[in-house]
Write a protein that holds these residues in place. Structure first.
Motif, PDB file in Angstrom:
ATOM      1  N   ASN A  54      36.560  25.256  -2.179  1.00  0.00           N
ATOM      2  CA  ASN A  54      36.694  24.368  -3.335  1.00  0.00           C
ATOM      3  C   ASN A  54      36.045  23.017  -3.072  1.00  0.00           C
ATOM      4  OD1 ASN A  54      38.035  26.178  -4.979  1.00  0.00           O
ATOM      5  ND2 ASN A  54      40.063  25.465  -4.376  1.00  0.00           N
ATOM      6  N   GLY A  55      36.258  22.480  -1.879  1.00  0.00           N
ATOM      7  CA  GLY A  55      35.639  21.204  -1.535  1.00  0.00           C
ATOM      8  C   GLY A  55      34.130  21.284  -1.553  1.00  0.00           C
ATOM      9  N   LEU A  56      33.579  22.360  -0.986  1.00  0.00           N
ATOM     10  CA  LEU A  56      32.131  22.562  -1.000  1.00  0.00           C
ATOM     11  C   LEU A  56      31.616  22.716  -2.425  1.00  0.00           C
ATOM     12  CD1 LEU A  56      29.456  23.173   0.551  1.00  0.00           C
ATOM     13  CD2 LEU A  56      30.127  25.578   0.421  1.00  0.00           C
ATOM     14  N   ALA A  57      32.312  23.491  -3.235  1.00  0.00           N
ATOM     15  CA  ALA A  57      31.891  23.702  -4.618  1.00  0.00           C
ATOM     16  C   ALA A  57      31.951  22.407  -5.420  1.00  0.00           C
ATOM     17  CB  ALA A  57      32.760  24.773  -5.266  1.00  0.00           C
ATOM     18  N   LEU A  58      32.983  21.615  -5.211  1.00  0.00           N
ATOM     19  CA  LEU A  58      33.085  20.330  -5.905  1.00  0.00           C
ATOM     20  C   LEU A  58      31.983  19.373  -5.463  1.00  0.00           C
ATOM     21  CD1 LEU A  58      36.938  19.890  -5.875  1.00  0.00           C
ATOM     22  CD2 LEU A  58      35.507  19.992  -7.905  1.00  0.00           C
ATOM     23  N   TRP A  59      31.655  19.400  -4.169  1.00  0.00           N
ATOM     24  CA  TRP A  59      30.587  18.537  -3.666  1.00  0.00           C
ATOM     25  C   TRP A  59      29.247  18.914  -4.291  1.00  0.00           C
ATOM     26  CZ3 TRP A  59      26.392  19.813  -0.347  1.00  0.00           C
ATOM     27  CH2 TRP A  59      25.621  18.706   0.013  1.00  0.00           C
ATOM     28  N   ILE A  60      28.947  20.205  -4.334  1.00  0.00           N
ATOM     29  CA  ILE A  60      27.676  20.648  -4.917  1.00  0.00           C
ATOM     30  C   ILE A  60      27.641  20.344  -6.410  1.00  0.00           C
ATOM     31  CG2 ILE A  60      26.269  22.686  -5.431  1.00  0.00           C
ATOM     32  CD1 ILE A  60      27.159  23.799  -2.700  1.00  0.00           C
ATOM     33  N   ALA A  61      28.746  20.557  -7.113  1.00  0.00           N
ATOM     34  CA  ALA A  61      28.788  20.263  -8.546  1.00  0.00           C
ATOM     35  C   ALA A  61      28.612  18.770  -8.814  1.00  0.00           C
ATOM     36  CB  ALA A  61      30.102  20.753  -9.147  1.00  0.00           C
ATOM     37  N   TRP A 117      27.039  16.741  -6.880  1.00  0.00           N
ATOM     38  CA  TRP A 117      25.669  16.415  -6.480  1.00  0.00           C
ATOM     39  C   TRP A 117      24.689  16.761  -7.603  1.00  0.00           C
ATOM     40  CZ3 TRP A 117      21.718  20.007  -4.532  1.00  0.00           C
ATOM     41  CH2 TRP A 117      20.609  19.351  -4.003  1.00  0.00           C
ATOM     42  N   ILE A 118      24.941  17.874  -8.302  1.00  0.00           N
ATOM     43  CA  ILE A 118      24.058  18.316  -9.379  1.00  0.00           C
ATOM     44  C   ILE A 118      24.323  17.543 -10.664  1.00  0.00           C
ATOM     45  CG2 ILE A 118      23.473  20.284 -10.869  1.00  0.00           C
ATOM     46  CD1 ILE A 118      23.991  22.099  -8.458  1.00  0.00           C
ATOM     47  N   LEU A 119      25.580  17.342 -11.004  1.00  0.00           N
ATOM     48  CA  LEU A 119      25.945  16.718 -12.273  1.00  0.00           C
ATOM     49  C   LEU A 119      26.309  15.249 -12.072  1.00  0.00           C
ATOM     50  CD1 LEU A 119      28.204  19.578 -13.623  1.00  0.00           C
ATOM     51  CD2 LEU A 119      25.864  19.068 -14.300  1.00  0.00           C
ATOM     52  N   PRO A 120      25.657  14.351 -12.778  1.00  0.00           N
ATOM     53  CA  PRO A 120      25.962  12.925 -12.597  1.00  0.00           C
ATOM     54  C   PRO A 120      27.302  12.500 -13.191  1.00  0.00           C
ATOM     55  CG  PRO A 120      24.311  13.220 -14.305  1.00  0.00           C
ATOM     56  CD  PRO A 120      24.564  14.576 -13.713  1.00  0.00           C
ATOM     57  N   GLY A 121      27.925  13.328 -14.010  1.00  0.00           N
ATOM     58  CA  GLY A 121      29.182  12.950 -14.645  1.00  0.00           C
ATOM     59  C   GLY A 121      30.418  13.189 -13.804  1.00  0.00           C
ATOM     60  N   LEU A 122      30.288  13.833 -12.654  1.00  0.00           N
ATOM     61  CA  LEU A 122      31.415  14.058 -11.750  1.00  0.00           C
ATOM     62  C   LEU A 122      31.365  13.019 -10.642  1.00  0.00           C
ATOM     63  CD1 LEU A 122      31.372  17.921 -11.260  1.00  0.00           C
ATOM     64  CD2 LEU A 122      32.862  16.616 -12.717  1.00  0.00           C
ATOM     65  N   ASP A 123      32.517  12.454 -10.329  1.00  0.00           N
ATOM     66  CA  ASP A 123      32.550  11.429  -9.295  1.00  0.00           C
ATOM     67  C   ASP A 123      33.873  11.479  -8.551  1.00  0.00           C
ATOM     68  OD1 ASP A 123      31.543   9.157  -7.870  1.00  0.00           O
ATOM     69  OD2 ASP A 123      32.895   7.908  -9.064  1.00  0.00           O
ATOM     70  N   ILE A 124      33.783  11.350  -7.239  1.00  0.00           N
ATOM     71  CA  ILE A 124      34.975  11.244  -6.407  1.00  0.00           C
ATOM     72  C   ILE A 124      34.868   9.943  -5.637  1.00  0.00           C
ATOM     73  CG2 ILE A 124      36.224  12.190  -4.435  1.00  0.00           C
ATOM     74  CD1 ILE A 124      35.565  14.946  -5.386  1.00  0.00           C
ATOM     75  N   SER A 125      35.847   9.080  -5.827  1.00  0.00           N
ATOM     76  CA  SER A 125      35.864   7.820  -5.096  1.00  0.00           C
ATOM     77  C   SER A 125      36.987   7.861  -4.075  1.00  0.00           C
ATOM     78  CB  SER A 125      36.043   6.641  -6.050  1.00  0.00           C
ATOM     79  OG  SER A 125      37.248   6.754  -6.752  1.00  0.00           O
ATOM     80  N   THR A 150      29.937  18.401 -19.370  1.00  0.00           N
ATOM     81  CA  THR A 150      29.910  18.175 -17.921  1.00  0.00           C
ATOM     82  C   THR A 150      30.960  19.036 -17.241  1.00  0.00           C
ATOM     83  OG1 THR A 150      29.157  15.910 -18.257  1.00  0.00           O
ATOM     84  CG2 THR A 150      30.111  16.431 -16.124  1.00  0.00           C
ATOM     85  N   ALA A 151      32.143  19.085 -17.826  1.00  0.00           N
ATOM     86  CA  ALA A 151      33.214  19.908 -17.251  1.00  0.00           C
ATOM     87  C   ALA A 151      32.883  21.393 -17.357  1.00  0.00           C
ATOM     88  CB  ALA A 151      34.542  19.611 -17.951  1.00  0.00           C
ATOM     89  N   VAL A 152      32.266  21.806 -18.449  1.00  0.00           N
ATOM     90  CA  VAL A 152      31.905  23.218 -18.610  1.00  0.00           C
ATOM     91  C   VAL A 152      30.830  23.602 -17.590  1.00  0.00           C
ATOM     92  CG1 VAL A 152      30.818  24.873 -20.173  1.00  0.00           C
ATOM     93  CG2 VAL A 152      32.591  23.356 -21.023  1.00  0.00           C
ATOM     94  N   LEU A 153      29.804  22.778 -17.440  1.00  0.00           N
ATOM     95  CA  LEU A 153      28.756  23.068 -16.452  1.00  0.00           C
ATOM     96  C   LEU A 153      29.315  23.033 -15.032  1.00  0.00           C
ATOM     97  CD1 LEU A 153      25.741  21.113 -17.968  1.00  0.00           C
ATOM     98  CD2 LEU A 153      26.052  23.587 -17.881  1.00  0.00           C
ATOM     99  N   ALA A 154      30.205  22.091 -14.761  1.00  0.00           N
ATOM    100  CA  ALA A 154      30.840  22.033 -13.445  1.00  0.00           C
ATOM    101  C   ALA A 154      31.679  23.277 -13.191  1.00  0.00           C
ATOM    102  CB  ALA A 154      31.700  20.775 -13.329  1.00  0.00           C
ATOM    103  N   ALA A 155      32.371  23.760 -14.208  1.00  0.00           N
ATOM    104  CA  ALA A 155      33.173  24.978 -14.060  1.00  0.00           C
ATOM    105  C   ALA A 155      32.283  26.174 -13.745  1.00  0.00           C
ATOM    106  CB  ALA A 155      33.978  25.232 -15.334  1.00  0.00           C
ATOM    107  N   ILE A 156      31.132  26.252 -14.385  1.00  0.00           N
ATOM    108  CA  ILE A 156      30.201  27.354 -14.116  1.00  0.00           C
ATOM    109  C   ILE A 156      29.673  27.254 -12.690  1.00  0.00           C
ATOM    110  CG2 ILE A 156      27.949  28.320 -14.725  1.00  0.00           C
ATOM    111  CD1 ILE A 156      28.589  27.514 -17.647  1.00  0.00           C
ATOM    112  N   ILE A 157      29.278  26.053 -12.272  1.00  0.00           N
ATOM    113  CA  ILE A 157      28.752  25.857 -10.918  1.00  0.00           C
ATOM    114  C   ILE A 157      29.809  26.188  -9.874  1.00  0.00           C
ATOM    115  CG2 ILE A 157      27.946  24.094  -9.287  1.00  0.00           C
ATOM    116  CD1 ILE A 157      26.576  22.746 -11.719  1.00  0.00           C
TER     117      ILE A 157
END
Length: 142
Positions: free
Chosen positions: A11-18, A20-28, A118-125
């Motif tokens: 999950n961490g790897l998938a979230l990182w890649i998503a 990285w690809i999508l500018p609308g996802l951010d983890i601070s 953004t959430a839909v594309l992130a879910a697919i990724i």
């Protein structure tokens, strides 16, 4: 327990890649970085903090998928059947939004911009990466 740790790593790897690809996802992870610096770890603090932040959000996402997603999937079964399974993408996007909401109460913030796609594309990724990583030999052993 071992399978949960593997799932958190995936999950961490998938979230990182998503993110990285999508500018609308951010983890601070400012709180994680500050805690590491306070403990005396100074070299590579930013990288360690980011890795821990992604693992933390991956753990939250794993817990949400383990407990909430089955109930939502069951309740939305008629819609999922009518859409020939495509509604599961919307369910996965909703689980990402729920993870984002839960993380707003933690030191590590996971944010999705207000644009629904953004959430839909992130879910697919994330789904594709989880499927590929789950097929890796040794990842499914428990």
């Amino acid at each position: 327990m071992r399978s949960f740790i593997v799932r958190v790593l995936i999950n961490g790897l998938a979230l990182w890649i998503a993110s990285w690809i999508l500018p609308g996802l951010d983890i601070s992870s400012s709180a994680t970085t500050a805690a590491l610096e306070k403990s005396g770890v100074t070299q590579g603090t930013d990288t360690i903090g980011i890795i821990l932040a992604y693992l933390f959000i991956g753990a939250i996402f794993g817990v949400v998928n383990a407990f909430v997603r089955p109930l939502v999937s069951f309740l939305s079964l008629p819609i999922t059947i009518l859409t020939l399974g495509l509604f599961t993408i919307v369910i996965n996007a909703a689980m990402l939004y729920l993870t984002s909401w839960i993380s707003s109460y933690t030191p590590v913030q996971f944010s999705i911009d207000s644009f629904f796609w953004t959430a839909v594309l992130a879910a697919i990724i994330i789904t594709v990466i989880s499927l590929v990583a789950g097929r890796v030999p040794g990842a499914r052993r428990g």
